[in-house]
Design an enzyme around this catalytic site. Structure first.
Site, PDB file in Angstrom:
ATOM      1  N   CYS A  17       0.807  -1.224   0.000  1.00 15.81           N
ATOM      2  CA  CYS A  17       0.000   0.000   0.000  1.00 15.81           C
ATOM      3  C   CYS A  17       0.837   1.269   0.000  1.00 15.81           C
ATOM      4  CB  CYS A  17      -0.919   0.008   1.220  1.00 15.81           C
ATOM      5  SG  CYS A  17      -1.732  -1.561   1.544  1.00 15.81           S
ATOM      6  N   HIS A  41      -3.286   7.873   5.759  1.00 13.66           N
ATOM      7  CA  HIS A  41      -3.441   6.562   5.124  1.00 13.66           C
ATOM      8  C   HIS A  41      -4.871   6.083   5.346  1.00 13.66           C
ATOM      9  CE1 HIS A  41      -2.339   2.773   3.414  1.00 13.66           C
ATOM     10  NE2 HIS A  41      -2.579   2.104   4.523  1.00 13.66           N
ATOM     11  N   GLU A  94      -2.571   4.911  13.476  1.00 17.34           N
ATOM     12  CA  GLU A  94      -2.128   6.062  12.696  1.00 17.34           C
ATOM     13  C   GLU A  94      -2.445   7.362  13.414  1.00 17.34           C
ATOM     14  OE1 GLU A  94      -2.254   8.124   8.275  1.00 17.34           O
ATOM     15  OE2 GLU A  94      -3.681   6.516   8.723  1.00 17.34           O
ATOM     16  N   LYS A 151      -9.672   7.897   1.196  1.00 19.97           N
ATOM     17  CA  LYS A 151     -10.079   6.510   0.957  1.00 19.97           C
ATOM     18  C   LYS A 151     -11.537   6.283   1.370  1.00 19.97           C
ATOM     19  CE  LYS A 151      -5.558   4.201   1.363  1.00 19.97           C
ATOM     20  NZ  LYS A 151      -4.691   5.327   1.773  1.00 19.97           N
TER      21      LYS A 151
END
Length: 421
Positions: free
Chosen positions: A172, A312, A323, A344
């Site tokens: 990723c 992310h 994160e 995302k």
């Protein structure tokens, strides 16, 4: 290692002069960006193959894509779909950059296109053909089409790029690593311009089954638009998507000299590894924090210079939590003063393309002074953080950080700066 000021002065400056994207939200960068600002989801029930026996039956498929707009039919027929998406994004980036590849540039033009999964659809088809029809039906191009450097090779040949041509695969983190490493080629003098980014088309029965068995995917099949929900308390996994993101990077003086449209500057980049677990992030976020700190150090910036973080943020229960804690530890009190969003939530996770598209999004956020939203963030896991829930927010963003953390413990971070001339 701390980068000294002497080393920074010796490096050549690197700017972004072009970009292109193929995503579940749109078949170019600007349409993808417009859809993000509208808070639109690109996730829907999968229609390309049978999914009734799979735990996850949703994904971010590419719609309305026409390879004939970018490639001669004989060329596109021998390419996997991931490579077609990469090629289209590369053409868009070249055209946005107004880049002309002449005899002078050709030997100084590199290509670095990565992929997390590579040409999986093509290779699955080769296995099926061999089983059903025998070896004589296998294409003589199978070795090159089925390799992970196929997109980079096709772009190099069609563009006439005779500088270094490479593929990158760091799960990723691939798209971010590709741009970061390509920027180093230019900064250290190995190339004057590089076409760099990532692409993937891994929505297949096998990949959905495997990631589903790893309990990494959302099973919110009855609510596809609400399935990708980074930083929300009800998140249950990521949503797999296809896509590509490619930029043209150039040495600053060359770009200025030819009057190129300068879209952003690559200020810093760092990559680390967790050396911990194949699918789970380090429990203390050690590698992620080191990558963020390393990218800031590479840029010569302090944490309070960051005006936006494109996280992310995949929508996994463990990954999102770690994160956020890592961002807070690296940026300190400043972390709660700036927007931190995950796009995302709208695109799903495009794997190798994710970091490249998100770097482009970070540059667009600086250009337009708007932080894109995290949709579906109804119950934020950290109420003190500004996750830009639901709708975009206007912000004067001069420096953006883009995070990518992948399976295998790969961590990569880019720090981009707004170009004001």
């Amino acid at each position: 290692m701390t980068i000294t000021e002497d080393l920074r002065r010796l490096r050549r400056r690197v700017v972004v002069t072009g970009w292109g994207a193929v995503t579940p939200l749109g078949n170019d960068a600007e349409s993808t960006w417009s859809a993000m600002l509208a808070g639109r989801s690109g996730i829907s029930p999968i229609t390309g193959f049978e999914v009734s026996d799979l735990a996850t039956r949703i994904g971010g498929e590419i719609r309305g894509f026409d390879p004939d707009a970018y490639l001669p039919r004989p060329v596109s027929r021998r390419m996997d779909t991931y490579a077609r998406y990469a090629f289209a994004a590369a053409v868009q980036a070249r055209d946005t950059a107004e880049l002309v590849v002449d005899d002078e540039l050709s030997p100084r033009l590199g290509v670095l296109i990565g992929s997390g999964y590579g040409p999986v659809r093509y290779n699955h088809g080769v296995a099926d053909t061999l089983r059903d029809h025998g070896p004589r039906r296998i294409s003589p191009y199978a070795q090159v089409t089925g390799a992970i450097d196929n997109a980079a090779g096709e772009i190099s040949m069609q563009f006439g790029a005779c500088g270094p041509t490479r593929a990158m695969s760091t799960a990723c983190a691939t798209g971010t690593d590709s741009i970061g490493e390509a920027a180093r080629w230019i900064a250290h003098g190995y190339a004057d311009a590089v076409v760099a980014g990532g692409a993937d088309d891994c929505i297949t029965r096998g990949d959905l089954a495997g990631s589903g068995n790893a309990r990494a995917l959302s099973t919110r099949n009855d609510d596809p638009h609400g399935a990708s929900r980074p930083f929300d308390a009800a998140r249950d996994g990521f949503v797999m998507s296809s896509g590509a993101g490619v930029v043209v990077l150039e040495e600053l003086e060359r770009a200025v000299g030819r009057g190129a449209p300068i879209l952003a500057e690559v200020l810093g980049y760092a990559a680390t590894s967790d050396a911990h677990h194949w699918t789970a992030p380090h429990p203390e976020g050690t590698g992620a924090k080191a990558a963020m700190r390393g990218a800031l150090d590479d840029a010569g910036l302090t944490p309070d210079a960051v005006g936006y973080v494109n996280a992310h943020g995949t929508s996994t229960p463990v990954g999102d939590d770690r994160e956020v804690r890592s961002i807070r530890e690296v940026l300190g009190a400043h972390a709660t003063r700036i927007p931190v969003s995950s796009t995302k939530s709208m695109t799903g996770h495009m794997i190798g393309a994710g970091g490249a598209v998100e770097a482009i999004v970070s540059a667009l956020a600086m250009r337009d002074g708007v932080a894109p939203p995290t949709i579906n963030c109804a119950d934020p896991l950290d109420p003190e953080m500004n996750f830009v829930a639901h709708t975009p927010q206007e912000h004067d963003i001069r420096v953006a950080m883009s995070n990518s953390f992948g399976f295998g413990g790969h961590n990569a971070v880019l720090v981009l700066g707004r170009w004001d001339g």
